[in-house]
Write an enzyme that holds these catalytic residues in place. Structure first.
Site, PDB file in Angstrom:
ATOM      1  CD  GLU A 146      -3.055  -1.012   0.367  1.00  0.00           C
ATOM      2  OE1 GLU A 146      -3.319   0.126  -0.054  1.00  0.00           O
ATOM      3  OE2 GLU A 146      -3.702  -2.022   0.049  1.00  0.00           O
ATOM      4  CB  CYS A 179      -1.610   7.393   1.557  1.00  0.00           C
ATOM      5  SG  CYS A 179      -3.148   6.631   2.083  1.00  0.00           S
TER       6      CYS A 179
HETATM    7  P1  NAD Z   1       7.517   5.140   7.693  1.00  0.00           P
HETATM    8  O1  NAD Z   1       8.790   5.898   7.566  1.00  0.00           O
HETATM    9  O2  NAD Z   1       6.857   5.054   9.022  1.00  0.00           O
HETATM   10  O3  NAD Z   1       7.793   3.701   7.101  1.00  0.00           O
HETATM   11  C1  NAD Z   1       6.814   2.699   7.044  1.00  0.00           C
HETATM   12  C2  NAD Z   1       7.326   1.473   7.746  1.00  0.00           C
HETATM   13  O4  NAD Z   1       8.507   0.984   7.093  1.00  0.00           O
HETATM   14  C3  NAD Z   1       7.694   1.724   9.202  1.00  0.00           C
HETATM   15  O5  NAD Z   1       7.133   0.704   9.989  1.00  0.00           O
HETATM   16  C4  NAD Z   1       9.201   1.712   9.186  1.00  0.00           C
HETATM   17  O6  NAD Z   1       9.764   1.254  10.385  1.00  0.00           O
HETATM   18  C5  NAD Z   1       9.511   0.766   8.056  1.00  0.00           C
HETATM   19  N1  NAD Z   1      10.812   1.051   7.422  1.00  0.00           N
HETATM   20  C6  NAD Z   1      11.325   2.281   7.178  1.00  0.00           C
HETATM   21  N2  NAD Z   1      12.522   2.149   6.546  1.00  0.00           N
HETATM   22  C7  NAD Z   1      12.746   0.829   6.400  1.00  0.00           C
HETATM   23  C8  NAD Z   1      13.815   0.055   5.807  1.00  0.00           C
HETATM   24  N3  NAD Z   1      14.880   0.619   5.237  1.00  0.00           N
HETATM   25  N4  NAD Z   1      13.712  -1.290   5.834  1.00  0.00           N
HETATM   26  C9  NAD Z   1      12.643  -1.881   6.388  1.00  0.00           C
HETATM   27  N5  NAD Z   1      11.612  -1.195   6.949  1.00  0.00           N
HETATM   28  C10 NAD Z   1      11.658   0.126   6.963  1.00  0.00           C
HETATM   29  O7  NAD Z   1       6.401   5.726   6.729  1.00  0.00           O
HETATM   30  P2  NAD Z   1       6.586   6.389   5.320  1.00  0.00           P
HETATM   31  O8  NAD Z   1       7.041   5.390   4.328  1.00  0.00           O
HETATM   32  O9  NAD Z   1       7.292   7.683   5.425  1.00  0.00           O
HETATM   33  O10 NAD Z   1       5.029   6.685   5.048  1.00  0.00           O
HETATM   34  C11 NAD Z   1       4.647   7.625   4.153  1.00  0.00           C
HETATM   35  C12 NAD Z   1       4.379   6.986   2.794  1.00  0.00           C
HETATM   36  O11 NAD Z   1       3.394   5.983   2.955  1.00  0.00           O
HETATM   37  C13 NAD Z   1       3.805   7.958   1.801  1.00  0.00           C
HETATM   38  O12 NAD Z   1       4.382   7.703   0.548  1.00  0.00           O
HETATM   39  C14 NAD Z   1       2.335   7.633   1.787  1.00  0.00           C
HETATM   40  O13 NAD Z   1       1.676   7.982   0.599  1.00  0.00           O
HETATM   41  C15 NAD Z   1       2.366   6.159   2.008  1.00  0.00           C
HETATM   42  N6  NAD Z   1       1.124   5.701   2.600  1.00  0.00           N
HETATM   43  C16 NAD Z   1       0.354   4.861   1.887  1.00  0.00           C
HETATM   44  C17 NAD Z   1      -0.856   4.436   2.409  1.00  0.00           C
HETATM   45  C18 NAD Z   1      -1.758   3.516   1.653  1.00  0.00           C
HETATM   46  O14 NAD Z   1      -2.704   3.033   2.267  1.00  0.00           O
HETATM   47  N7  NAD Z   1      -1.512   3.227   0.399  1.00  0.00           N
HETATM   48  C19 NAD Z   1      -1.240   4.866   3.675  1.00  0.00           C
HETATM   49  C20 NAD Z   1      -0.406   5.704   4.378  1.00  0.00           C
HETATM   50  C21 NAD Z   1       0.784   6.108   3.852  1.00  0.00           C
END
Ligand code: NAD
Length: 469
Positions: A223, A257
């Site tokens: 997602e 998102c």
């Molecule tokens: P985040 O930084 O919290 O990362 C998400 C998860 O990935 C966390 O649990 C984090 O610990 C883990 N993570 C981070 N780096 C990692 C790595 N190198 N290796 C393994 N795991 C790792 O959140 P984010 O990615 O900044 O969230 C924002 C993004 O998420 C935006 O692009 C947003 O559009 C997208 N998003 C999508 C949805 C959806 O439902 N499609 C919903 C919310 C957010």
């Protein structure tokens, strides 16, 4: 009283060396068959409902501390999402799990599809809706009879700590475990074997997840995000349009998102739309949004720094204020943004809205199609032909005509991306399907046994086959 987000709490973490044993325990529970009976699944759904009901205040407080999230947004989008999904799953559990008879040649026997749990699944969530995005996939996983490991985001540390402390009081701890932490802990989890990985977050980490999953041929749901366009044509009611765009964009300080990422406005109405957007923002948050209880804060200093730079990407129509100390970015609309500006090459994920002028809807379609497939597409129009043209000639995870965000609120619609915005979908029955295997079962009787199909394949049998097949 103004909202001031507290400083980020220390990054939570679970001991990495205990992760293999935690996953092993989940595996043993699943293998014992404990998670399969509907009574167990129902108990877990009841547990989640009780958790949301009894711990709502605690979760709201944690979300306030992490993101300055207004109570109404926390209740509607985080806590409320679990309640809605868990109630729906509880109500439909029997129907969803019933073997599904399908047609086919009677000579073969009776055919049906059996939904079986996948096994042990991993759910990794981001920080923007840290409760809803962790636990609403869990509803599907539990309804389908799986054991699950949960990994909340380390960025929303208060929420992570509250979930880690409280969830075990409501769920079967041998079947659901929560691992706190960031990259190190997630990397350790991804080294384990799972039967499905459900990841919500950005595409860069999505690729890391998919690569790790490939080692064990583990299926994934990703997602992700992207730049969700919002097309406004000249026939739209501009006051209503502006209110709906401003609501979708500035809730949770733009960290949604499916928030409208940018607006493509017909050049004849662009300035009126911008004026209406400003009016809506003033109506929502007053003359100083910083003092409003209803306006959230940016999640971390890193995100604040990134967004503060983007404020320079165009001419500021209104807004533009920022304060690093409280991680505040004012609701901002930018005009005269060039298509190659940094704000147009990355997902904004914050309360800054670039408005670009287009000649007509065809130019808007062309613009959208030059980018990656977005998670959401919004169109404001009164014209049915324009609506059809846009829906036929573009692609996106979901779409909403004359509104924003609300396509996510109907659990009868699948929620997910396409291409760069993700793969797979969930919500309602789709969540249950995501965490189930559709097993094809054919049941034959003993009485009728067609000898024709067995060797030796005589000339007569082959001739018949030639005629029939
Ligand atoms: P985040 O930084 O919290 O990362 C998400 C998860 O990935 C966390 O649990 C984090 O610990 C883990 N993570 C981070 N780096 C990692 C790595 N190198 N290796 C393994 N795991 C790792 O959140 P984010 O990615 O900044 O969230 C924002 C993004 O998420 C935006 O692009 C947003 O559009 C997208 N998003 C999508 C949805 C959806 O439902 N499609 C919903 C919310 C957010």
């Amino acid at each position: 009283m103004s909202v001031v987000a507290t400083r980020p709490a220390p990054v939570p973490s679970s001991p990495v060396d205990q992760i293999p044993a935690l996953v092993e325990r989940l595996r043993a529970t699943f293998d014992s068959g404990r998670t399969r009976p509907l009574a167990w699944r129902r108990r877990q759904l009841e547990g989640l409902l009780a958790f949301a009901h009894e711990q709502g205040d605690r979760l709201v407080a944690a979300l306030k501390a992490d993101l300055g999230k207004p109570e109404l947004e926390a209740r509607a989008a985080d806590v409320g999402q679990i309640t809605q999904e868990a109630k729906l799953a509880r109500k439909n559990l029997k129907r969803w799990t019933r073997p599904e008879r399908v047609g086919g040649l009677p000579i073969l026997g009776r055919s049906f599809v059996q939904r079986e749990p996948l096994g042990v699944v991993l759910i990794i969530a981001p920080w923007n809706y840290p409760v809803g995005l962790l636990l609403s996939p869990l509803v599907g996983a539990l309804a389908a009879g799986n054991a699950a490991a949960l990994k909340p985001s380390e960025i929303t540390a208060h929420t992570s700590a509250a979930l880690a402390e409280l969830l075990p009081q409501y769920l079967d701890s041998d079947a659901v475990t929560l691992v706190e932490g960031g990259v190190a802990e997630t990397t350790a989890l991804l080294a384990e074997r799972f039967d499905h990985i459900f990841y919500t977050g950005n595409g860069r980490v999505g690729r890391v997840v998919m690569q790790a999953a490939s080692k064990n041929l583990t299926p994934v749901t990703l997602e992700l995000g992207g730049k969700s366009p919002c097309i406004v044509d000249r026939s739209a009611d501009l006051a209503v349009t502006a209110r709906r765009i401003a609501w979708g964009k500035f809730m949770n300080a733009g960290q949604t998102c499916i928030a409208p990422d940018y607006v493509l406005a017909d050049e004849t109405i662009e300035s009126e739309l911008v004026a209406e957007l400003e009016k809506s923002v003033r109506e929502f948050y007053g003359p100083d949004p910083k003092a409003s209880d209803d306006y959230a804060r940016v999640a971390s200093p890193r995100h604040h720094e990134r967004l503060a730079k983007l404020l320079e990407a165009g001419e500021i129509a209104f807004g533009g204020g920022s304060d690093a100390e409280t991680r505040y970015i004012e609701p901002t609309v930018l005009r005269n943004v060039s298509a190659d500006s940094p704000i147009m090459s990355e997902e904004v994920f914050g309360p800054i809205l670039p408005v670009l002028r287009v000649r007509d809807v065809d130019q808007a379609i062309e613009f959208v199609n030059r980018g990656e497939k977005p998670l959401a597409l919004y169109l404001f129009t009164r014209d049915a032909k324009t609506e059809r043209r846009v829906l036929e000639r573009t692609s996106s995870g979901g779409a909403c005509i004359n509104g924003t965000i609300l396509q996510i609120a109907n659990s009868s619609l699948p929620f997910g991306g396409v291409g760069e915005s993700g793969t797979g979908a969930y919500h309602g029955r789709f969540s249950f399907e995501t965490f189930s295997h559709r097993r094809a079962v054919l049941k034959r009787g003993f009485r009728f046994d067609l000898k024709l199909m067995y060797p030796p394949y005589s000339e007569r049998k082959t001739r018949m086959a030639r005629k029939m097949l």
